[in-house]
Scaffold this active site. Structure first.
Site, short mmCIF file in Angstrom:
data_model
loop_
_atom_site.label_atom_id
_atom_site.label_comp_id
_atom_site.label_asym_id
_atom_site.label_seq_id
_atom_site.Cartn_x
_atom_site.Cartn_y
_atom_site.Cartn_z
N ASP A 147 16.28 -7.79 -4.92
CA ASP A 147 15.33 -8.27 -5.85
C ASP A 147 15.21 -9.97 -5.96
OD1 ASP A 147 13.78 -8.18 -8.36
OD2 ASP A 147 14.41 -5.98 -8.44
N HIS A 218 13.26 -10.21 -12.88
CA HIS A 218 12.84 -9.06 -12.45
C HIS A 218 14.28 -8.20 -11.85
CE1 HIS A 218 11.12 -6.11 -9.44
NE2 HIS A 218 10.02 -6.12 -10.43
N SER A 536 8.41 -0.74 -10.98
CA SER A 536 9.69 -1.45 -10.70
C SER A 536 10.75 -1.10 -11.81
CB SER A 536 9.52 -2.62 -10.99
OG SER A 536 8.70 -3.50 -10.04
#
Ligand SMILES: *[C@@H]1O[C@H](CO)[C@@H](O)[C@H](O)[C@H]1NC(C)=O
Ligand SMILES: *[C@@H]1O[C@H](CO)[C@@H](O)[C@H](O)[C@H]1NC(C)=O
Ligand SMILES: *[C@@H]1O[C@H](CO)[C@@H](O)[C@H](O)[C@H]1NC(C)=O
Ligand SMILES: *[C@@H]1O[C@H](CO)[C@@H](O)[C@H](O)[C@H]1NC(C)=O
Ligand SMILES: *[C@@H]1O[C@H](CO)[C@@H](O)[C@H](O)[C@H]1NC(C)=O
Ligand SMILES: *[C@@H]1O[C@H](CO)[C@@H](O)[C@H](O)[C@H]1NC(C)=O
Ligand SMILES: *[C@@H]1O[C@H](CO)[C@@H](O)[C@H](O)[C@H]1NC(C)=O
Ligand SMILES: *[C@@H]1O[C@H](CO)[C@@H](O)[C@H](O)[C@H]1NC(C)=O
Ligand SMILES: *[C@@H]1O[C@H](CO)[C@@H](O)[C@H](O)[C@H]1NC(C)=O
Length: 760
Positions: A147, A218, A536
């Site tokens: 990520d 994220h 996600s």
């Protein structure tokens, strides 16, 4: 302004990297697969062979064309994910390489799309019974997350009370910009970063944070969703208040940063996967994917094949391109593909009218709103100039229900700067609006009518608003989100995808405290937790649950774990009806939208039967897809003679295509599926099959009863789907259920019959 806001949300949702650069002499990065058996003995290791091969290309090229210095450059040597390397090559060098000894194939590098306090309870996880205690909360299971990096100081990485790092762990924690290897601990046991591919694409690039530290949020969010520890009083400005924790609070996290603010490339991502395999992760989580590629062209599919060979479970996101069909990515037969659903939680505001009546609506305004009463007026909300004349009033707008009308009204009120906006709408998809930078709430028609009636009947109507409310028990839930990408799989249509649905909507998880999460007027607001939506966010939920199963059954194959998750998932929402699809007018959700159903961790612990699959089965599938020997070798890294090609993988779901446009009227086709189920329950048992009726389709199961003498017994059955050669409906679906006598286990598989055909 609203468009602006939508853009911000979608950056979070899908992390699309708009990275534009000027190419150097048309060189590009390639992932090159080599046949190690062709390596001359003179070379001690693969890397020296690759360097010599690359050097020879440059020499030839220079001699032939007399050009200036060629740019050929080794980027990575890979050990597991492929036999080969990545390099920056000009078109001429690439052509020359194709004739070099040992060359198998090459793939051009690409950019990649990157696609709580409460979700654990919604999934029924409980400290005293079920998957948490049985798996010891996923203790010692190592989750590798590919990520944007990590914010190691987050409370969700607190390692209080954790035992020492498992001795099998070979990973590391890298120093770098604002990142000291001492920041890793017994929870965050590894942190590495990969950007040589990014740099090869743009040698002059300045990397703003050259370390595993997360500058986008994220990765911090996804990794703590999977395995964050307990953090009390977590919230998003008062919304979703509670103790945050991941799905597998006892598991360990290793972050592999391969997605950069400056760009995200497959060369870096597969280098990260390669390292994760070397380091010894048990589960890989990847909330990213590549659209519309064949399996042998998709570096993520190729790299994850190597992970599966090492018994590593791989969880991926389906993508955020719904509700259109055939939008799904990661439709790879050896990974778990996760769709996003809602939870039974909503965020909102209460509007209290002057007559003391009140209505609740959806809202997520993060600022402080005055407790005092304001005049409340109804307006068409078409013109900001008209609205502005109304001044500091609460403005009520009725959405006429036209395309984009809510957007226009929202926009107008925001520009006008009234005290607050109250939007009455039938639009079930207001999520892009509720995080807006001004006080706004969204009412259903019946509550809106209450408000409009009050305004009409009073000379001096007034109201007050209270934000930061969390409503639990939302019905119906879960529902399939409209944005979650739909199957069939582009790369392997014969395997039904997605596999499963997990919570992905407005998920609360950790966030870097220096990254703004919202705006109020012009001011950026910061928070240690953020609410994000997307597949996600669904992917790491499934990752965490898979880690729990891995903790409970360390020797199960990735396919067995996937089967347990799928066949025990829920089809029914909290109103007792089939789970509905927000992207399909709230009709019952098709397996092409949500897979087998909504993930149920406690039931997955005791699936009764599993549909297992080995690496050899996947090879047979690749043969069944009629790939060339080279294409297969690109994925499997070994030569296979395809003695047993079979499209019919032993998968816990069924999809049959009835799309013969040239078929005669009334002609019928039968599609057959062979399956083997393994009894993982204790002792002997007898299972009986039932199939739900499917519109226009006849399904038979032979035999329809399976008797298992003992644990690990295997039994075969055949499922036949008969339908018109050109099916009338685009999609018809139903379910096969094996239920044991005594009813302890229900093993359910979706069956889809469809007239779609994948256009390539
Ligand atoms: C190569 O380039 C040099 C310098 O520009 C030039 O003198 C020579 O003639 C060129 N040779 C060929 C084969 O083009
Ligand atoms: C957890 O399970 C126990 C025992 O079955 C039950 O009493 C308790 O209410 C459950 N807790 C939650 C949060 O569901
Ligand atoms: C990181 O830096 C510290 C201090 O400079 C040093 O002691 C440590 O060995 C370094 N660790 C790694 C993994 O390079
Ligand atoms: C890393 O942390 C250690 C321990 O806190 C400290 O001694 C060292 O100086 C730090 N290194 C850097 C490069 O900041
Ligand atoms: C990179 O920087 C060098 C030196 O400043 C310059 O000559 C070159 O053109 C730059 N390359 C690119 C691709 O911008
Ligand atoms: C809202 O009020 C709280 C408590 O007074 C304060 O800490 C916070 O900064 C305020 N938020 C905004 C956006 O002004
Ligand atoms: C909203 O739905 C209600 C109930 O279905 C209906 O009566 C009303 O006309 C709808 N309003 C709009 C603007 O579509
Ligand atoms: C593979 O080739 C065989 C023989 O030509 C054909 O029957 C089959 O439909 C092909 N399979 C696929 C998936 O294209
Ligand atoms: C194909 O491979 C299998 C397994 O390696 C082997 O048993 C078989 O003899 C091979 N068949 C041919 C035709 O080479």
């Amino acid at each position: 302004m609203a468009a602006d806001h939508t853009k911000i949300l979608f950056v979070w949702l899908s992390f699309i990297v708009p990275f534009i650069f000027t190419k150097l002499a048309e060189a590009d990065n390639y992932i090159v697969q080599m046949d190690l058996s062709a390596k001359p003995k003179a070379f001690s290791g693969q890397q020296s062979w690759y360097l010599a091969t690359l050097a020879s290309l440059s020499a030839n090229w220079r001699a032939n064309t007399n050009a200036t210095i060629p740019s050929s450059k080794l980027i990575y040597t890979y050990n597991h994910v492929i036999q080969g390397f990545s390099a920056s090559l000009t078109p001429a060098e690439l052509e020359a390489l194709k004739n070099a000894p040992g060359y198998v194939s090459s793939i051009r590098d690409r950019t990649v799309k990157v696609d709580t306090t409460h979700s654990f309870k919604f999934l029924g996880l409980n400290s005293s019974t079920g998957a948490w205690p049985v798996s010891n909360f996923g203790k010692d299971v190592i989750i590798g997350v590919i990520d944007t990096g990590v914010w190691p100081e987050s409370g969700s990485f607190n390692d209080n009370g954790m035992t020492d790092v498992p001795s099998k762990w070979k990973g590391g924690c890298e120093n770098g910009t604002q990142f000291n290897s001492s920041l890793c601990n017994k929870k965050l046991i590894g942190a590495r970063s990969f950007n040589k591919g990014l740099i090869a694409h743009n040698p002059n690039i300045t990397i703003s944070m050259n370390s595993p530290r997360d500058t986008e949020g994220h990765g911090t969010h996804t990794s703590t969703t999977a395995a964050g520890t307990y953090v009390q009083d977590a919230s998003y400005f008062g919304y979703a208040m509670g103790t945050a924790r991941g799905m597998a609070p006892g598991a360990r996290v290793a972050m592999y940063k391969a997605l950069w603010e400056e760009g995200a490339y497959t060369t870096d991502i597969i280098a990260a996967i390669d390292q994760a395999i070397t380091d010894g992760v048990d589960v890989l989580s990847m909330s990213l994917g590549l659209d519309e590629l064949e399996l042998y062209e998709d570096p993520i599919a190729i790299a994850t094949f190597a992970a599966i060979e090492k018994n590593i479970f791989v969880s991926t996101s389906a993508g955020n391109e719904g509700p259109d069909v055939e939008t799904l990515h990661n439709g790879t037969p050896w990974v778990l593909t996760v769709a996003a659903g809602t939870m039974d939680r909503e965020f909102g505001a209460t509007l209290t009218l002057g007559n003391k009546g009140s209505v609740d609506g959806l809202a997520l305004f993060p600022g402080n709103f005055s407790a005092s009463q304001f005049p409340i007026v109804f307006d068409a909300c078409e013109k900001a100039s008209e609205l502005r004349k109304l001044g500091q009033k609460i403005v009520v707008c009725q959405d006429p229900g036209k395309e984009g009308s809510l957007n226009d009204q929202f926009n107008s009120v925001q520009v006008a700067g009234n005290a607050a906006g109250v939007f009455i709408t039938n639009n079930s998809d207001v999520e892009v609006f509720i995080q807006g930078p001004f006080p706004a709430m969204f009412l259903e028609q019946k509550d809106g009518d209450t408000v409009l009636d009050y305004i009409k009947r009073n000379i001096d109507p007034k109201a007050s608003m209270e934000f930061k409310k969390t409503f639990l028990g939302t019905k119906p839930s879960p529902t399939v989100t409209s944005y979650t990408s739909r199957g069939p799989s582009y790369s392997c249509p014969s395997v039904l995808k997605p596999d499963i649905m997990a919570p992905g909507d407005l998920v609360l998880a950790a966030w870097p405290p220096n990254l703004g999460v919202a705006r109020v007027n012009e001011d950026l607001l910061f928070s240690n937790f953020n609410l994000l939506s997307g597949t996600s966010m669904a992917c790491p939920h499934a990752t965490g649950v898979a880690a729990l199963l891995k903790g409970a059954y360390p020797y199960w194959s990735p396919a067995a774990i996937r089967s347990a998750l799928m066949t025990t998932s829920d089809l029914i929402d909290n109103t007792g009806s089939p789970i509905k699809d927000t992207g399909d007018n709230l009709r019952p959700a098709s397996p092409l939208a949500m897979g087998a159903g909504h993930i149920n961790p406690n039931k997955a612990l005791d699936p009764g039967l599993i549909y297992d699959a080995t690496v050899e089965d996947y090879v047979n599938l690749l043969c069944g897809l009629n790939f060339t020997a080279e294409q297969i070798k690109t994925i499997t890294k070994s030569s296979n003679n395809c003695s047993n090609p079979a499209l019919d993988l032993n998968y816990p779901s069924f999809i049959a295509f009835f799309n013969d446009r040239d078929a005669k009227r009334n002609s019928k086709t039968v599609k057959e599926f062979q399956r083997t189920v393994t009894n993982v329950g204790e002792g002997s048992s007898t299972y009986k099959a039932t199939v739900t009726p499917i519109n226009g389709v006849k399904v038979t199961v032979e035999p329809d009863q399976l008797v298992f003498k003992e644990k690990n017994d295997k039994k075969n059955f055949k499922l036949s789907v008969e339908a018109p050669s050109q099916l009338d409906e685009a999609v018809s679906f139903g379910y096969l259920t094996w239920e044991d006598i005594g009813g302890k286990h229900v093993v359910r598989s979706p069956i889809v019959a469809t007239s779609y055909s994948i256009e390539k």
